[in-house]
Design a protein around this motif. Structure first.
Motif, mmCIF file in Angstrom:
data_model
loop_
_atom_site.group_PDB
_atom_site.id
_atom_site.type_symbol
_atom_site.label_atom_id
_atom_site.label_comp_id
_atom_site.label_asym_id
_atom_site.label_seq_id
_atom_site.Cartn_x
_atom_site.Cartn_y
_atom_site.Cartn_z
ATOM 1 N N VAL B 206 85.361 -32.207 28.910
ATOM 2 C CA VAL B 206 84.807 -33.524 29.203
ATOM 3 C C VAL B 206 84.404 -33.631 30.675
ATOM 4 C CG1 VAL B 206 85.416 -35.943 29.366
ATOM 5 C CG2 VAL B 206 86.011 -34.667 27.334
ATOM 6 N N THR B 210 80.770 -34.821 32.040
ATOM 7 C CA THR B 210 80.580 -35.963 32.909
ATOM 8 C C THR B 210 79.841 -35.553 34.175
ATOM 9 O OG1 THR B 210 82.727 -36.614 32.108
ATOM 10 C CG2 THR B 210 81.782 -37.954 33.838
ATOM 11 N N ASP B 221 76.175 -46.764 38.910
ATOM 12 C CA ASP B 221 76.792 -46.256 37.699
ATOM 13 C C ASP B 221 77.631 -45.027 38.000
ATOM 14 O OD1 ASP B 221 75.535 -48.258 36.452
ATOM 15 O OD2 ASP B 221 74.137 -47.023 35.297
ATOM 16 N N LYS B 224 81.108 -45.782 38.826
ATOM 17 C CA LYS B 224 81.976 -46.057 37.673
ATOM 18 C C LYS B 224 82.427 -44.747 37.028
ATOM 19 C CE LYS B 224 82.458 -50.315 37.758
ATOM 20 N NZ LYS B 224 83.770 -50.927 37.852
ATOM 21 N N LEU B 225 81.488 -43.821 36.884
ATOM 22 C CA LEU B 225 81.860 -42.561 36.260
ATOM 23 C C LEU B 225 82.750 -41.730 37.179
ATOM 24 C CD1 LEU B 225 78.848 -41.416 34.105
ATOM 25 C CD2 LEU B 225 80.780 -42.857 33.545
ATOM 26 N N GLU B 227 85.178 -42.947 38.800
ATOM 27 C CA GLU B 227 86.523 -43.408 38.443
ATOM 28 C C GLU B 227 87.027 -42.646 37.224
ATOM 29 O OE1 GLU B 227 86.727 -47.512 37.568
ATOM 30 O OE2 GLU B 227 86.637 -48.157 39.662
ATOM 31 N N TYR B 228 86.106 -42.452 36.307
ATOM 32 C CA TYR B 228 86.463 -41.746 35.083
ATOM 33 C C TYR B 228 86.837 -40.303 35.410
ATOM 34 C CZ TYR B 228 85.669 -39.501 30.538
ATOM 35 O OH TYR B 228 85.785 -38.756 29.401
ATOM 36 N N SER B 231 90.067 -39.979 37.018
ATOM 37 C CA SER B 231 91.159 -40.138 36.060
ATOM 38 C C SER B 231 91.408 -38.841 35.300
ATOM 39 C CB SER B 231 90.837 -41.241 35.061
ATOM 40 O OG SER B 231 90.445 -42.406 35.726
ATOM 41 N N VAL B 232 90.312 -38.184 34.900
ATOM 42 C CA VAL B 232 90.467 -36.915 34.188
ATOM 43 C C VAL B 232 91.209 -35.922 35.076
ATOM 44 C CG1 VAL B 232 89.263 -34.949 33.182
ATOM 45 C CG2 VAL B 232 88.397 -37.252 32.788
ATOM 46 N N ASP B 234 93.166 -36.544 37.560
ATOM 47 C CA ASP B 234 94.556 -36.961 37.756
ATOM 48 C C ASP B 234 95.445 -36.488 36.608
ATOM 49 O OD1 ASP B 234 94.017 -38.151 40.125
ATOM 50 O OD2 ASP B 234 93.956 -40.216 39.356
ATOM 51 N N ILE B 235 94.929 -36.651 35.410
ATOM 52 C CA ILE B 235 95.740 -36.214 34.256
ATOM 53 C C ILE B 235 95.926 -34.702 34.314
ATOM 54 C CG2 ILE B 235 95.891 -36.098 31.753
ATOM 55 C CD1 ILE B 235 94.171 -38.555 31.588
#
Lengths: 1126, 449
Positions: B206, B210, B221, B224-225, B227-228, B231-232, B234-235
Motif C-alpha cells: 500500500v 500511495t 491533497d 492528507k495522503l 498523513e496516511y 500512519s502506514v 508508524d505501524i
C-alpha cells in the motif's frame, strides 16, 4: 483572478482593497442635506471602535476585512456584518447610531460588492480537499461492495465535523496509525468473509470456512427454490413450485395450437418465458407428452394431455379452459405416486407419515403374498381410560386396485386365514414380560399397538353374520385358485362387516392376501375403515404381485419411467442439508448410529437429477455445479463419506485419505464397497480439479472488486501490481485463499478506497476543470447514497452518459427514489438537524424517565429518519418537512407518546396520517429533535430556541460568556420559580439579553413537549405550561402552531438554510461567496419546490461538476472562507 | 532480512564495535543516557478530568504528613507525602479564548491557541506527544491515549467537539487516537508483532501505491495522503520494533506476561469499572515497559457522563452537576464528582506504589499528573488549573508539598513551564514550549537552588 483591477487599488494612496471602493462609491445626495458618510466612513465612525484590529470584538475586525481585495475572502463575516446592520442589532443600544441612509448605503454597498464579485466567480468549484470516507460512508460502501452487513468497527471515533457541520469535510479529517490499524483490521475482517471457491468471488455473513460452506448451501437452496418442484420429502418438507407443472402442460398445449392463436411461428421457449417457467422444462414436457411407446402411467399422462380441449373461436375462454385442465393434469401427475403408495392424507402435508416418498427398486419390490394386521381401536373420547364403544357392525374395507390396467385375466385376491381378536373396554395391558405389542403365545395378537391388549383370536368366519359370510363366499374360488374353508376371494375390493359384541371397544383383523391365478396383475391393497380407501393413522397397505412375470416388470419400468420423466413429488432435495432418506447402503432408520454418523459427518447428498437435466438452463447449471463443488470442498466430505462406507463393510483403509488413494487401491477393494467408493473418488477428484481451475478466475474477480471499490477502471499498471502482489503472497504461503484475502485486504486499505481522490491538479492546466465521468458518478453516489456508485452509474460513466443536464436529472430522480436514499436522511438530515446517531443518545436521565427505553429511543430515531426519507424519496415539497401532517410511528413509540392509534408494527415505523391532531407531524415535533434539545432532567427552551435559530434559520449566536451562570439542571430544584422566571431574570442582565432575546422566544413555544418529546399539559409541579415566546418586536409566538406560523413566514430563510447545508454537504466544503447565486436561486424557488428539485439544482451546478484544476493557491485564496482572526 | 541484521549485530557486539545502525538509533540514544544503565526508566501519565473543582473545597496547606486539604481532594489525603499540589498555573491562550469550553480544553497540554475557524481543526502538539516522538521509540508503543467517553461529532459554539474529546494531540491538526475500548488497548500492548508478517506485506504494498498516487495530486491533497503514509510507516515501525524487542539496556521490566486477563471486547457497562480497567492498563503498560507515556481522560469536556453510580448523585457531569445554579443539593453532588476523580487518581498511585522494581517502587520511577483545564467549573474558569503531581521521578522530585503560584505574576505561572520541567525529568530538553520559556521555579532541586 482578483476582482478589483490592480490599478484602482494602486492609484490611491490608501490601504489597498475594499476600503478604496467603499470610499469612492459614496451615495449621491442633494446639495442642501448634510452629506451622508460613505460606507467606509460610516464603518470607521460607528464600528471601528469595537471592531478593528485593536478590539475585534466577536472576532470581527472591520479594518482587516476592508483591507482585503474582495468581499469573497471573508464571506461569512461580511454576511454577519450586513445581517446585524440590517436587523439594527449593531451598533448596540446606547452607542451612537448611523443615519438610516448611511446604514442602508453600507449594506447596499456590501451587497453590490458581492454581486460584482460573483460576476467573475459565481459557481467557482472552490477548493475541496481529498476526503476520507466517513464512518457512515465506509459502512455503506462495504455493504454495497459485499452485499452483506459486517460490523467493521470503524466507528465515529475516526470522524470529525467541519465545514457546514458534516463529517464529509476533508479539511478537518485526520489519519493516524491507530486509525489505520482499525482500517487494516476491518479490511482483514471483510476479506475473511470472502467466499473463494469454484463460483465467482462473493461474500457471506459468516466468515471463513463456515461461511464458505453456508454460502454454498445458500446458493444451492436459492437455485432449488427458484426452479424446483417439491411437495414433500420426509418430515418438514415444504411444498413449492408445483404450479409450474400445470404451466408446462399449458405451454405445451398453447404451443401445439400456436397456429390457432395466430402465432404459427411462436417458439416453445418464448411461450414458456411468458408463463414464467424455464424453457428447458417446457421443451422437456412437450417431448414427453409427444413421445412414442410410453409405459403406464406416463402413457396415461400423455393421453390426458392429448384430450385437452382444442381452442375454439373464443380464444380467451379456450385458454382458461386449458389452464383449468392443465391444473387437473398436474394433480394427476402429483397424486399418482401418492395414490400408488396409498399415502392418503399423510402424503399431502407430511402429517402422520414421516417417511419420504421414494420410487426405486426397493419401494417397488413385491411379493405374491402379504400378511396384514389391521387394528381398529375406539377413540377415548370420554376420558383417558374410558373407550367409546364401536358401531355394530364396523365395516372394514379391503380396498384393492390394479396398478396394471390392461393385464390379462381377473384381478383376484385370495384372503386366507382371516381372524378377529376383540378387545373389551378397560382391558389391562399385556404383562410386561410379554413385551408390548409382541406376540406372547400362539393366540396372541401380532402388531398390537403399544399398551393395547386384545382377547384371543377367532376365525373371521366364526364371528361374522351368516349374511356377511355368504357375501364373502368362504371357501369359494373366483378364478380357480385354491381357497380353504376359512378363506375367501374377491375380484378387487371387498367389505367385511365385523360384528361388535356388547362392551367391545376394539378389534384386530389379521389376514394373508395372496395374488389369484392371473399372475400378471400387480395389486395395491389398503385395509382401512374408510370407504374411499384412505387410511387413518398408520396405514395398512402393500403392493402384491409376482416379480417373475412380464406384467410386473412392465409395471416397474413404467413407474420408474414416470419418476424419471415427470417432476416427482419429492424432487430430490429442497435443501442440500435435507438428508431423508440417506442413500444406499446405509440404514435410513432414525437414531441409529449409522444414520446419525451420516447426518453429522457427510451432511449433504446431491440428488437433483430431474431439476438439473430437465429444468435448469445452462448458466444456472454452471452455478449449481460451482455451488456443489464449493460445498464438497468446504470440509472433508469425501473422506467422511468413504469412512462411513468402510465402517459399513468393516474395511480397514489404514487411515488413507481419498485423495491419496490411487484407482488401483480402489480396484483392490471388495466389490460391494467399491461400488460406492469409485464414484466418490471420481467426484472428489473433479472437485479438486474444479477448485484448482477456478484460482486464476478468483484473481480476476479481485481486480473487478478493486474497480468497484476504487470507483473507476484500473490502470494496466495497477492490474499488474495487484497480480504480482498476489504472486508474492503465494510464494510466501501456498494457500491461495490466503493470497486472495491479502489482495482484498490491500484493495480495502488502499487510499483509492479510503479516500475520495479526484484527478490531478497541475500548475499549467485550466483554472477550472470538469470532473470526469467516473468522478461524477462518485460525486453523485456519495452525495445521494453515501456510498460507491451502483452498476447503473458505472454503466453511465463508461458510456459517458453523465454529461447532459437531462442525463443527470434522470439519475438524480432514479437515485432519490431508491431505498438507498434513506441514507441521505440519516447522514444529511441527521447531521444538519442534530439527531445523528440518536440511537446512541444517552442524554436522558433514565432514572427520572425509566419509560424512555432503548426501543423507544430507537423508534424515535427511526421516526426521524423515515420522515425525511419519505420527503426525499417521494419527491415531496422541501418545506413539507415543517408542515407535514404525518409522521412515522411504531407501536412502542405510539404508546410512549400516548397516541391512540391502531398501530401494529412493533419495530419498523408506519406512516401515520392526520398526525397534527395527535400533536405530532413535521420536524418540530419529532421526538428525537425534542429530546436532543433538552437537558437530561428537564426541557431547555434555550437549547430548543438555539436549535431553531441555528439549524433552521442559520443564524447563530456567539457562545455565552464564560461566567454566564447557570440554571439548575433539575426543575425540581427551582425553589418555587418557574423555568421562565429563571430565564427572565437572566435576560435582565444586558450582556445576556442581546442573544437571549433572540433565542428564548423560539424555544418556549415548544414547552408543551417534555424533555423526551411527549405532549404534556403541565409541569411536574402541576403548574400550567408557559408556551409563549415574545420576540424583540413584542410579537408573541404561541405554542408549536405559532412557531410553525413564524417559520412559515420565514420559509425562504428556512429554504436558504436547507440550500446552504445541502450544498455544503454535497461539495464537502463550507459554502463561499461564489455559491450565493446558486443558494439564492434555490432559496427563492418557491414553496412547492421539492427536495429532488433542490438536489438536482446542486448536481447541475458548476461547482458540483467542476473542480479546481490548477494547483496554484492564488485561485484558492481569492475565494476562501476564513472566519478571520480574532 | 531480520535474521541477517540480528546476526550482524551479534557479530558487531562480539567484535566490541559500537556502531549506530539506523534502526538502532533510539536504542543507542537510550544507552547513552545516564539513567538508562541499570535503573528503571521514568514513566509519565496525565489523568484528565473535566469541569474543574469546587473552588471553596480546593485548598491545601502544610507539608508532608502535616499537610491539610479541603474536602474536594479528601481521597488523596492518605497519599499526601507522595504528592505535590500545584495551584495557580494557567494557559494564557485558554484564558483569552471566548469559547468557554472548546477553546479552553484542547490546549491544556500545549498552551496553543485553538483555531476559531470551524473549517480548520488546529491547536498544538501536546507535550506528552512531544515526548512520545522523542523517546517513544524506546518502547514497543510510543504512547497511549486512553479515554472513557467517545469522540463527539457536533459543533459546539461553532467549534468541533473533537477539541473537547481529546487532551492529547500528535500534531497541531490531529489528536492522538483516543482508545476507549480496554480490549483494543490490551491487544496493542501485548501483541508481539511476530505474527504480523501478513500485515507487513500488505502495508508495504500500500505504501508504494500511495507514493505513486502522491505524484498525481495537488499539494493540499498530498498533505492528507502524507498523513496516511505517515500512519502506514508508524505501524510498520511498531511491527518492526515489536518483533525485534531485544534490549541492550541493562534494566529489565519486572513483568514479562500480562498479569491481568484480556478484557472483554465490549466497553464495560458501568463507568467505575471502565475507569479502573483503563487505569489498570496504564499500570500494565508501565510494568511491562510497553510504553512510558500515557494520558487518560476520565471524561470529555461537556461530559454527558451520568454520575448516578455514586450514591446520592443524580445527573450528568456537565449540564446537571457542574452548572448547578448554586443549588446546595446539586453543589454537594458536584463535590462528590470531584472526590470521585481524586479516587481514581489515588487508585493509580496506590497501584504503582505497590509494584516493586528491584528495591524501588514503580511510583518512585514515575511522575503522574492529575489536572483539569478549568478551576471553577461552573464559571468556566481558565484563570488557573487544579494540578496534582505524584511520584518521585526517580528520586529527583521532592513530594509532600503544596506550591502556590497564584500571586507569582502571569509570566511566572504558566502551565507550559511545568511541562518544560516535566519534560526535563523525562530527558526531553526543550528551550521553549507553548507560551513558556522558563522551567517552573521551585519544582526541581536544581531550579530551586
Amino acid at each position: 483572478m482578483q476582482v478589483r483591477p490592480q490599478h484602482l487599488a494602486a492609484s490611491i494612496a490608501l490601504p489597498a482593497g475594499l476600503l478604496v471602493a467603499a470610499l469612492i462609491v459614496g451615495p449621491m445626495h442633494g446639495a442642501d442635506e448634510p452629506a451622508p458618510l460613505t460606507p467606509a466612513a460610516t464603518m470607521q465612525k460607528y464600528c471601528f471602535q469595537c471592531h478593528s484590529k485593536a478590539a475585534a470584538m466577536g472576532g470581527i475586525s472591520l479594518d482587516q476585512l476592508m483591507s482585503r481585495h474582495s468581499v469573497g475572502q471573508d464571506f461569512k463575516q461580511w454576511q454577519k456584518v450586513i445581517a446585524v446592520l440590517d436587523e439594527r442589532r449593531m451598533p448596540p443600544k446606547g452607542m451612537p447610531q448611523p443615519a438610516d441612509a448611511e446604514r442602508s448605503h453600507t449594506v447596499a454597498w456590501v451587497r453590490s460588492e458581492f454581486a460584482a464579485f460573483n460576476k467573475d466567480h459565481a459557481g467557482d468549484p472552490g477548493r475541496v480537499t481529498v476526503r476520507r470516507l466517513t464512518s457512515g460512508e465506509y459502512a455503506y460502501a462495504v455493504r454495497d461492495l459485499t452485499g452483506i452487513d459486517i460490523d467493521t468497527e470503524i466507528d465515529a471515533a475516526t470522524d470529525s465535523v467541519g465545514g457546514e457541520g458534516f463529517t464529509n469535510f476533508g479539511d478537518v479529517q485526520f489519519m493516524q496509525d491507530a486509525a489505520l490499524e482499525r482500517y487494516l483490521a476491518s479490511a482483514k475482517k471483510i476479506a475473511e468473509h470472502a467466499v473463494i471457491g469454484a463460483g465467482p468471488l462473493g461474500f457471506y455473513s459468516d466468515p471463513g470456512n463456515t461461511g464458505f460452506e453456508f454460502s454454498a448451501i445458500t446458493r444451492i437452496k436459492d437455485i432449488y427454490e427458484r426452479n424446483g418442484y417439491r411437495t414433500v420429502s420426509g418430515e418438514g418438507g415444504i411444498p413449492f413450485g408445483l404450479d409450474r407443472v400445470s404451466k408446462a402442460f399449458y405451454v405445451a398445449w398453447r404451443y401445439q395450437h400456436r397456429a390457432a392463436f395466430g402465432e404459427p411461428n411462436a417458439q416453445l421457449e418464448a411461450l414458456a418465458a411468458r408463463e414464467g417457467i424455464n424453457g428447458r422444462f417446457a421443451r422437456h414436457t412437450w417431448t414427453v407428452v409427444n413421445a412414442k411407446g410410453l409405459g403406464y402411467p406416463t402413457s396415461e399422462v400423455a393421453a390426458r394431455f392429448h384430450k385437452l380441449p382444442a381452442p375454439v373461436k373464443d380464444l380467451k375462454a379456450s385458454e382458461s379452459k386449458a389452464r383449468a385442465a392443465s391444473e387437473e393434469l398436474q394433480k394427476f401427475v402429483i397424486t399418482w405416486p401418492l395414490w400408488l403408495f396409498a399415502r392418503g392424507d399423510a402424503a399431502v402435508g407430511g402429517a402422520g407419515d414421516e417417511s419420504p416418498l421414494i420410487i426405486n427398486d426397493k419401494s417397488l419390490k413385491v411379493n405374491p403374498k402379504n400378511h396384514f394386521a389391521f387394528n381398529r381401536i375406539a377413540r377415548r373420547a370420554l376420558g383417558p381410560t374410558v373407550e367409546e364403544p364401536l358401531l355394530n357392525p364396523t365395516k372394514v374395507f379391503l380396498n384393492v386396485a390394479t396398478v396394471t390396467p390392461g393385464s390379462p385375466g381377473k384381478p383376484v385376491v385370495v384372503w386366507k386365514n382371516a381372524t378377529i381378536a376383540y378387545r373389551k373396554g378397560g382391558e389391562p395391558p399385556p404383562p410386561p414380560s410379554a413385551g408390548a405389542g409382541a406376540p406372547a403365545g400362539p393366540n396372541a395378537v401380532a402388531n398390537a399397538p403399544k399398551g393395547i391388549a386384545f382377547g384371543p383370536k377367532q376365525s373371521l368366519r366364526s364371528v361374522v353374520t351368516a349374511e356377511t359370510a355368504k357375501r364373502l363366499g368362504f371357501g369359494e374360488s373366483l378364478d380357480g385358485s385354491t381357497v380353504g374353508p376359512d378363506d375367501f376371494s374377491s375380484e378387487l375390493s371387498a367389505v367385511v362387516e365385523v360384528p361388535i359384541p356388547q362392551g367391545v371397544t376394539g378389534f384386530q383383523l389379521q389376514v394373508d392376501a395372496e395374488l389369484g391365478s392371473s399372475r400378471e396383475h400387480v395389486l395395491r391393497i389398503v385395509i382401512t375403515d374408510r370407504e374411499n380407501g384412505s387410511s387413518r393413522g398408520i396405514p395398512v397397505r402393500k403392493l402384491i404381485g409376482d416379480p417373475t412375470t412380464a406384467g410386473y416388470k412392465a409395471f416397474k419400468e413404467g413407474v420408474l419411467e414416470f419418476a424419471r420423466l415427470l417432476p416427482p413429488n419429492a424432487q430430490g432435495e429442497a435443501t442440500p442439508a435435507d438428508k431423508d432418506p440417506i442413500p444406499e447402503p446405509f440404514d435410513s432408520t432414525y437414531n441409529v448410529p449409522e444414520h446419525d454418523d451420516f447426518d453429522t459427518r457427510v451432511k449433504y447428498i446431491r440428488d437433483d437429477r430431474f431439476l438439473y437435466e430437465n429444468v435448469l438452463d445452462d448458466a444456472t447449471r454452471v452455478r449449481l455445479d460451482q455451488a456443489w463443488n464449493d460445498l464438497f470442498a468446504s470440509f472433508e466430505y469425501h473422506d467422511n463419506y468413504m469412512d462411513i462406507v468402510a465402517k459399513h463393510y468393516k474395511l480397514d483403509l489404514h487411515g488413507k485419505h481419498i485423495g491419496d488413494m490411487s484407482m488401483a487401491d480402489i480396484e483392490a477393494l471388495p466389490e460391494e464397497p467399491r461400488k460406492y467408493i469409485v464414484p466418490l473418488k471420481v467426484q472428489h477428484d473433479a472437485v479438486v480439479a474444479a477448485q484448482a481451475a477456478a484460482r486464476p478466475k478468483r484473481l480476476d474477480d479481485c481486480l473487478q472488486f478493486a474497480a468497484l471499490a476504487w470507483r473507476r477502471p484500473l490502470t494496466e499498471s495497477e492490474k499488474r501490481e495487484l497480480r504480482s502482489f498476489y504472486d508474492r503472497m503465494l510464494s510466501a504461503d501456498p494457500d491461495y485463499k490466503k493470497a486472495i484475502r491479502a489482495v482484498l485486504t490491500r484493495i480495502l486499505i488502499s487510499p483509492a478506497f479510503l479516500y475520495r481522490v479526484e484527478q490531478t491538479a497541475d500548475a499549467t492546466g485550466p483554472a477550472v476543470k470538469a470532473v470526469t465521468a467516473y468522478e461524477t458518478a462518485s460525486r453523485l453516489s456519495f452525495f445521494l447514497w453515501s456510498s460507491i456508485p451502483d452498476e447503473e452509474l458505472r454503466r453511465a460513466a463508461a458510456a459517458n452518459e453523465l454529461a447532459t443536464p437531462d442525463q443527470l436529472r434522470r439519475q438524480v430522480k432514479r437515485m432519490l427514489a431508491d431505498p438507498k436514499a434513506r441514507r441521505l436522511s440519516t447522514e444529511f438530515f441527521g447531521q444538519w438537524l442534530g439527531f445523528y446517531h440518536f440511537d446512541q443518545f444517552r442524554g436522558v436521565d433514565t432514572s427520572r424517565f425509566p419509560e424512555f427505553k432503548d426501543d423507544v429511543r430507537n423508534a424515535m430515531y427511526d421516526e426521524a429518519i423515515s420522515f425525511f426519507e419519505y420527503i426525499v424519496r417521494n419527491n415531496r415539497p422541501a418545506l413539507e418537512m415543517l408542515t407535514a401532517d404525518y409522521t412515522f410511528l411504531s407501536k412502542p413509540l405510539a404508546d410512549f407518546y400516548g397516541v391512540k392509534r391502531d398501530i401494529k408494527s412493533l419495530d419498523r415505523a408506519e406512516k401515520i396520517e392526520d398526525a397534527n391532531a395527535l400533536g405530532r407531524g413535521g420536524l418540530l415535533r419529532l421526538g428525537a429533535v425534542l429530546t436532543v434539545t433538552s437537558a437530561p432532567l428537564r426541557t431547555s427552551p434555550v437549547k430548543r430556541g438555539d436549535w431553531v435559530l441555528r439549524r433552521l434559520l442559520n443564524a447563530g449566536t456567539p457562545p455565552p460568556p464564560a461566567d454566564a451562570g447557570s440554571i439548575p439542571a433539575d426543575d425540581k430544584m427551582f425553589g418555587g420559580l418557574s423555568l421562565r422566571d429563571k430565564l427572565e431574570a437572566h435576560k435582565r442582565n444586558a450582556t445576556c439579553a442581546t442573544c437571549h432575546v433572540r433565542i428564548d422566544p423560539l424555544g418556549f413555544p415548544l414547552e408543551s413537549y417534555d424533555s423526551t418529546g411527549r405532549v404534556r399539559q403541565h409541569y411536574l409541579d402541576g403548574k400550567a405550561i408557559w408556551d409563549t415566546g415574545t420576540l424583540a418586536n413584542k410579537k408573541e409566538i404561541v405554542g408549536v402552531h405559532g412557531l410553525l406560523e413564524y417559520l412559515k413566514s420565514n420559509s425562504e430563510q428556512v429554504q436558504r438554510t436547507l440550500a446552504t447545508k445541502l450544498l455544503g454537504y454535497a461539495l464537502g466544503r463550507a459554502v463561499q461567496a461564489s455559491d450565493q447565486p446558486l443558494i439564492e436561486r434555490m432559496a427563492t424557488a418557491g414553496p412547492t419546490v421539492t427536495f429532488t428539485d433542490l438536489a438536482t439544482d446542486i448536481v447541475l451546478s458548476k461547482q458540483f461538476r467542476n473542480r479546481v484544476g490548477r494547483g496554484d493557491d492564488a485561485v484558492v485564496a481569492s475565494n476562501s472562507n476564513k472566519a478571520g482572526g480574532r | 532480512m531480520m535474521r541477517d541484521l540480528r546476526s550482524r549485530r551479534q557479530f558487531l557486539r562480539g567484535a566490541g564495535v559500537a556502531l549506530a545502525l539506523p534502526w538502532m538509533e533510539s536504542i543507542t540514544r537510550a544507552a547513552t543516557t545516564a539513567a538508562a544503565s541499570n535503573q528503571p526508566p521514568l514513566r509519565f501519565a496525565c489523568i484528565y478530568f473535566s469541569n474543574g473543582v469546587d473552588p471553596a473545597q480546593w485548598w491545601q496547606k502544610g507539608e508532608g504528613a502535616a499537610m491539610e486539604m479541603g474536602s474536594a481532594a479528601a481521597p488523596l489525603m492518605p497519599l499526601r507525602e507522595d504528592l505535590i499540589f500545584i495551584n495557580g498555573l494557567y494557559n494564557h491562550q485558554a484564558f483569552i479564548n471566548p469559547s468557554p469550553h472548546m477553546g479552553r480544553m484542547a490546549n491544556m497540554l500545549s498552551g496553543a491557541p485553538v483555531s476559531p475557524d470551524p473549517s480548520v481543526i488546529k491547536v498544538g502538539t501536546t507535550f506528552d506527544q512531544v515526548m512520545a516522538r522523542q523517546i517513544g521509540g524506546h518502547t514497543t508503543v510510543p504512547s497511549i491515549a486512553l479515554g472513557i467517553e467517545p469522540n463527539e461529532l457536533r459543533l459546539e459554539d461553532g467549534l468541533s467537539m473533537l477539541y473537547g474529546s481529546n487532551v492529547s494531540w500528535v500534531s497541531p491538526t490531529k489528536p492522538a487516537t483516543k482508545e476507549i475500548y480496554p480490549a483494543r488497548t490490551f491487544d496493542q500492548l501485548v501483541g508481539d508483532g511476530k505474527g504480523r508478517a501478513f500485515d507487513r506485506s500488505i502495508l508495504d504494498a500500500v505504501l508504494s501505491d500511495t507514493q505513486s498516487l502522491q505524484t498525481k495530486i495537488s499539494a493540499g491533497d498530498r498533505h492528507k495522503l502524507d498523513e496516511y503514509l505517515e500512519s502506514v510507516r508508524d505501524i510498520e515501525k511498531r511491527i518492526d520494533r515489536a518483533s525485534k524487542e531485544e534490549r541492550l539496556e541493562g534494566w529489565r521490566p519486572t513483568l514479562k506476561q500480562p498479569n491481568m486477563p484480556r478484557p472483554a471486547n465490549e466497553i464495560p457497562q458501568n463507568v467505575p469499572d471502565h475507569m479502573k480497567l483503563m487505569l489498570d492498563l496504564i499500570v500494565l503498560a508501565f510494568q511491562m515497559d510497553k510504553t512510558r507515556i500515557a494520558t487518560c481522560m476520565l471524561n470529555n469536556d461537556l461530559s454527558q457522563m451520568n454520575f448516578k453510580f455514586i450514591e446520592g448523585v443524580r445527573g450528568a457531569l456537565h449540564l446537571d452537576l457542574t452548572h448547578n445554579g448554586k443549588s446546595p443539593e446539586l453543589k454537594a453532588m458536584y463535590l462528590k464528582t470531584n472526590q470521585f476523580h481524586m479516587q481514581q487518581f489515588a487508585y493509580l498511585v496506590n497501584k504503582l506504589k505497590a509494584i516493586d522494581e528491584g528495591g524501588k517502587t514503580l511510583l518512585d520511577s514515575s511522575v503522574l499528573m492529575l489536572a483539569s483545564n478549568l478551576y471553577d467549573g461552573d464559571a468556566h474558569g481558565a484563570d488557573q488549573m487544579p494540578i496534582v503531581l505524584a511520584g518521585h521521578a526517580g528520586g529527583s522530585l521532592k513530594t509532600g508539598r503544596v506550591m502556590d503560584f497564584r500571586k507569582a505574576g502571569n509570566d511566572n505561572r504558566r502551565a507550559c513551564s511545568l511541562y518544560l520541567s516535566l519534560m526535563d525529568m523525562m530527558d526531553v530538553k526543550l528551550d521553549r514550549f507553548g507560551d513558556a520559556e522558563q522551567r517552573l521555579p521551585g519544582l526541581m532541586p536544581s531550579a530551586a537552588a
